[in-house]
Design an enzyme around this catalytic site. Structure first.
Site, short mmCIF file in Angstrom:
data_model
loop_
_atom_site.label_atom_id
_atom_site.label_comp_id
_atom_site.label_asym_id
_atom_site.label_seq_id
_atom_site.Cartn_x
_atom_site.Cartn_y
_atom_site.Cartn_z
N HIS B 68 -36.95 -37.70 31.56
CA HIS B 68 -35.58 -37.46 32.03
C HIS B 68 -34.64 -37.28 30.85
CE1 HIS B 68 -32.53 -38.48 35.42
NE2 HIS B 68 -31.96 -37.70 34.53
N HIS B 70 -31.49 -34.69 29.17
CA HIS B 70 -30.58 -33.55 29.32
C HIS B 70 -30.39 -32.90 27.95
CE1 HIS B 70 -29.42 -34.45 33.50
NE2 HIS B 70 -29.55 -35.72 33.14
N ARG B 72 -29.00 -29.82 27.70
CA ARG B 72 -27.73 -29.08 27.85
C ARG B 72 -27.80 -27.58 27.58
NH1 ARG B 72 -25.95 -32.82 30.98
NH2 ARG B 72 -24.92 -34.61 30.04
N ASP B 315 -32.69 -40.69 30.51
CA ASP B 315 -31.50 -40.03 31.05
C ASP B 315 -30.49 -39.73 29.93
OD1 ASP B 315 -29.77 -38.82 32.79
OD2 ASP B 315 -29.22 -40.63 33.89
#
Lengths: 318, 446, 182
Positions: B68, B70, B72, B315
């Site tokens: 998990h 990000h 971007r 995350d």
């Protein structure tokens, strides 16, 4: 005496709260004089930074600062760079560059005053004039001052004074600040609202809670009605304004349940016919107008106590 | 290919070994200090390696796998790029990350996931495995082309609308069914949208006091309960992202006991931080799902220990400064986590004596690789295994400062904290990507 | 901290009595007289003088309190101070003779503040000044009209006027401790 800022009613000890109320009493005498002006804050610059419309609170602070001879500038969101998307930080940096000694902030976001005070953007004192659904400490102070005048002859604390606060507690910064301050001052607070308009965890707040207004009215020394916004219906908080007003509105029948000396308070602006009926709003025991007058004096006291001495940056070495 | 030796390292914190690597795999593991090279070779002790890493007193683990992350890119290259995110991952001890789909454009087509995958290959510091969106544009209305993403060069196996919940029960059911064709898994961001409108923090006594709109635990738990029943009904694999409440743990535990094929993750921040931090109104602590109560943190830790929660996932959510340099309500949700995940996990689970390194490897490497169906990651440390490895030095400390981050963003809630231990070396596909705590790229001679 | 008693209780009583006589004499009657003490000890002194005048004249003289904190010129040099009560006797000060009363006269700045405060309250016919001790070192062109005791001091000395009401006894002391200089 006080801390550098006034952000939350929770920050005030009993002695600090009493100091503000006692200072208010002394300053109230100034309001009764023909020359309603003091030289105390000459040369100090106070900024009214209002991201939300609130003409009455803005005017109250403005008048308080002017009576103490501070220079007051008002920075309203509407028509200013704030409405063009300028951030709180850039606004704060601008005010700092202009040499603001204190910033009185009204903001729709809970915690914005705390952020302004602690993020390192400005050096001056920060006064919370209402933030989101969080707090409105000067409203609680003016309410406490009003309560003390009517129940304690204007002296000491509020031990044993029974205050009922009715309405949309969930979204009310006035209720939060009042619960904290009134409990600090020894009052006995009962919140009354439909369960949907009470915050989760309210059972652990330092007050009692009831769903039934009629049950608690007879024992109250003061009943504080909170403004209810009809828009709350959209969030399914209550079925209709009519039902709300029937169950939680203060009308003549309910007022008759109150003890003869008990007062009715409202932070304003009132929704006549919703949380308070016109005959109650205009009754002798409704002290709404006095609350407004006391508001100016309380805010003078806060400004004096925050700005009336050497600042922590060491004006004292001059 | 690079030949390498890691001297004196302790696989899983056990006996010290010299670990030789060549051609991208572990070639030899021998007791520390013994002659190197092939036992048959007379000149063994004189063997010269391209890279020699000293790791006396350090722990050797399989490279970490994050399910998990990000990154971007594309769309928000101001907060992170696949290149900078890969550096951050490597520095944190990861050799594989799963790049979430909520980019702009959304990773909901084979074209976008292949682009992300290729940028990861170009950065060449970790395996970048794109996560595909479940629904077109994360709109929750129409299934994205899951099959096309699965059969693309990116070989997508994990699908998620993360950031948003696949709320429509029918769509969720169909997604769970559809991914069975290619052994995929739906990773659900469990958040009932109606129950969390405008939500700012955990709903409880503190949210009431602070006047911040609450994010009730039930909004997570109700979705997880529905989803495990759907997964049971269609006999598919469900993964639950960032479980944050004690109640969610109970639901997952119940589902596992029933034999439902559900896996779950917890983030380092939900394992360490509580909602009390929100009282500062500092948006550095604003994250979704929100920080919860102490009881939730404790329940999550127990669940990680007993395996109810299968994995720790970061995350990692970079945001530019202006998105946190503001009032709480205006701030973006999320915190970076790649570079602090292992120090936190070590503090919470190893230092406390609640887990050993083999167990922690299950949670941070083996199981996430298995859920994501990633070949060559999360392998047991043995001869012939792919050389994706991390060397953890328990004698050092990780001091969290804005300058330490390889990530393009610094929105870490751990600034000014110090954790015991630090990532010292990382080996990715037989090549060092981190040496003595510094990211190295390209060919490096030590 | 070495302290030297300059006046004892009976010295103080006599000095106050004398000031009461001088005020009556100078004011040519007491009908329009208002005594305003500057908190804290000026208020006790004003009450003592008013009491003596009443005894002498058989005619009550109003005495009140005038807090000058909000008018001080040194607010920003010190921590913020709590306000003391201001109590203007009924009838006000317009057209009357106001006698400001303080315990110690030093720089004159407190009296300057008091004159400003009076100005915002009304328009007296005349303003006079009575002090228990004049210790010199004036920084402004202000002179007392009635003095209990002229006391030459060094700037590193402190003068303390004690009253039963707040201090347990009546006395005037000099303390030679620079840290307590006032």
């Amino acid at each position: 005496m006080l801390g550098k800022h006034l952000l939350s009613a929770a920050d005030l000890t009993r002695d600090q709260a009493l100091l503000i109320l006692d200072t208010t009493s002394e300053l109230a005498a100034v309001t009764d004089r023909s020359v309603k002006k003091l030289p105390t804050l000459r040369g100090r610059t106070v900024v009214n930074l209002f991201f939300e419309d609130s003409t009455r609170t803005r005017l109250s602070f403005e008048l308080a600062a002017k009576r103490l001879s501070a220079d007051v500038i008002t920075f309203s969101a509407k028509g200013s760079s704030v409405s063009k998307g300028e951030s709180l930080k850039d606004t704060a940096l601008t005010l700092e560059a202009m040499g603001a000694d204190a910033v009185i902030i009204r903001h729709g976001a809970s915690g914005a005053p705390e952020r302004l005070a602690t993020a390192g953007w400005i050096d001056g004192a920060v006064l919370n004039a209402g933030d989101g659904t969080h707090e409105h400490p000067t409203q609680a102070l003016l309410d406490a001052y009003t309560l003390r005048r009517h129940t304690r002859d204007g002296q000491g604390d509020l031990s044993g004074v029974r205050v009922v606060i009715v309405g949309d507690v969930l979204h009310s910064r006035v209720a939060r600040s009042n619960v904290l301050l009134l409990q600090t001052l020894g009052a006995d607070v009962t919140l009354v609202a439909p369960p949907t308009l009470l915050p989760v965890g309210v059972e652990n707040w330092p007050c009692k809670v009831s769903y039934h207004l009629d049950d608690v009215l007879p024992d109250a020394d003061a009943v504080m009605m909170l403004r209810v916004q009809a828009e709350r219906m959209a969030g399914a908080y209550f079925p209709s304004t009519l039902e709300y007003s029937r169950m939680y509105g203060l009308d003549a029948r309910r007022m008759a349940l109150m003890s003869p000396d008990a007062i009715v308070m409202h932070p304003g602006p009132m929704n006549r016919g919703l949380e308070i009926s016109a005959d109650v709003a205009d009754a002798d025991r409704a002290v709404v107008v006095e609350q407004v007058a006391n508001g100016v004096n309380v805010r003078m006291a806060c400004l004096y106590l925050l700005l009336g001495g050497a600042s922590s940056e060491g004006d004292g070495s001059q | 290919m690079t030949s390498m030796i890691i001297r004196g390292v302790q696989p899983y914190g056990e006996a010290a070994q010299d670990v030789e690597i060549s051609d991208g795999v572990i070639a030899r593991i021998s007791p520390a200090g013994s002659p190197t090279g092939s036992p048959a070779s007379a000149a063994a002790s004189q063997k010269v390696f391209d890279v020699e890493l000293d790791a006396a007193g350090c722990v050797l683990l399989p490279g970490l796998v994050d399910l998990h992350t990000h990154l971007r890119e594309p769309g928000r290259e101001d907060s992170e790029t696949i290149a900078t995110g890969s550096r951050a991952a490597a520095k944190g001890g990861f050799t594989c990350v799963h790049a979430m789909a909520n980019t702009a454009p959304v990773a909901d087509t084979a074209g976008v996931v292949e682009q992300v995958w290729r940028r990861g290959v170009d950065a060449d510091l970790v395996d970048v495995r794109p996560v595909g969106a479940v629904t077109v544009g994360l709109q929750g209305a129409q299934l994205a082309e899951l099959g096309a993403m699965a059969s693309s060069a990116a070989q997508v196996r994990v699908f998620s609308d993360d950031g948003l919940c696949v709320h429509d029960p029918l769509l969720m059911r169909r997604a769970l069914e559809y991914v069975k064709a290619f052994d995929g898994v739906v990773a659900q961001h469990a958040q009932d949208p109606r129950l969390t409108e405008g939500a700012q923090m955990n709903e409880g006594e503190l949210s009431g006091r602070l006047g911040l709109a609450g994010w009730p635990a039930v909004a997570e738990e109700a979705i997880i309960a529905r989803d495990v029943l759907l997964a049971e009904h269609v006999d598919s694999r469900l993964h639950v992202c960032h479980v944050s409440t004690a109640g969610s743990v109970e639901v997952v535990r119940w589902a596992k006991a029933r034999g439902i094929r559900v896996t779950a993750e917890a983030t380092p921040h939900h394992l360490l931080l509580t909602e009390e931090l929100v009282a500062s109104f500092d948006p550095i602590y604003k994250v979704n799902p929100p920080l919860r109560r102490e009881e939730d943190v404790m329940a999550l830790r127990e669940a990680v220990i007993d395996g109810t929660i299968d994995i720790i996932a970061t995350d990692h959510a970079p945001h530019p400064r202006e998105d946190k340099d503001c009032e709480w309500a205006a701030a973006a949700m999320g915190m970076i986590g790649l570079e602090t995940a292992l120090p936190i996990a070590a503090q919470v689970f190893i230092e406390s004596g609640r887990m050993d390194w083999r167990q922690l490897c299950e949670r941070m490497s083996v199981t996430p690789a298995r859920i994501g169906r990633v070949a060559d990651q999360g392998a047991v440390i043995e001869v012939g295994a792919p050389a994706n490895l991390v060397v953890w030095d328990p004698a050092q400390t990780t001091v969290v400062t804005p300058a330490m981050f390889e990530s393009k963003s610094a929105n870490s809630p751990y600034l000014d904290r110090t954790f015991a231990g630090a990532v010292r070396h990382v080996v990715f596909r037989g090549r060092p990507t981190v040496v003595d705590g510094q990211v190295v790229s390209g060919e490096v001679a030590s | 901290m070495p302290a030297r008693e300059v006046l004892d209780a009976s010295d103080m009583r006599r000095a106050i009595r004398r000031m009461a006589h001088e005020i009556i004499e100078k004011s040519r009657g007491v009908d329009d007289l208002v005594l305003l003490g500057i908190p804290t000890r000026g208020v006790w002194l004003a009450q003592r003088i008013a009491h003596d005048i009443t005894e002498i004249e058989g005619h009550a003289v109003p005495s009140g309190a005038l807090d000058v904190t909000l008018y001080r010129d040194d607010l920003r040099l010190r921590q913020v101070r709590a306000l003391e009560p201001t109590n203007i006797p009924t009838g006000g000060i317009d057209g009357r003779t106001v006698v400001l009363v303080d315990d110690v006269l030093y720089s004159g700045r407190t009296i300057r503040s008091a004159l400003d405060a009076l100005n915002d309250i009304g328009r007296p016919a005349a303003v006079r000044l009575a002090v228990m001790v004049d210790r010199g070192h004036r920084e402004l062109p202000i002179r007392p009209d009635f003095v209990g005791k002229n006391l030459p001091t060094a700037t590193d000395e402190a003068v303390r006027v004690r009253f039963v009401e707040s201090d347990g006894d009546d006395a005037v002391l000099i303390e030679s401790d620079a840290e307590h200089a006032r």
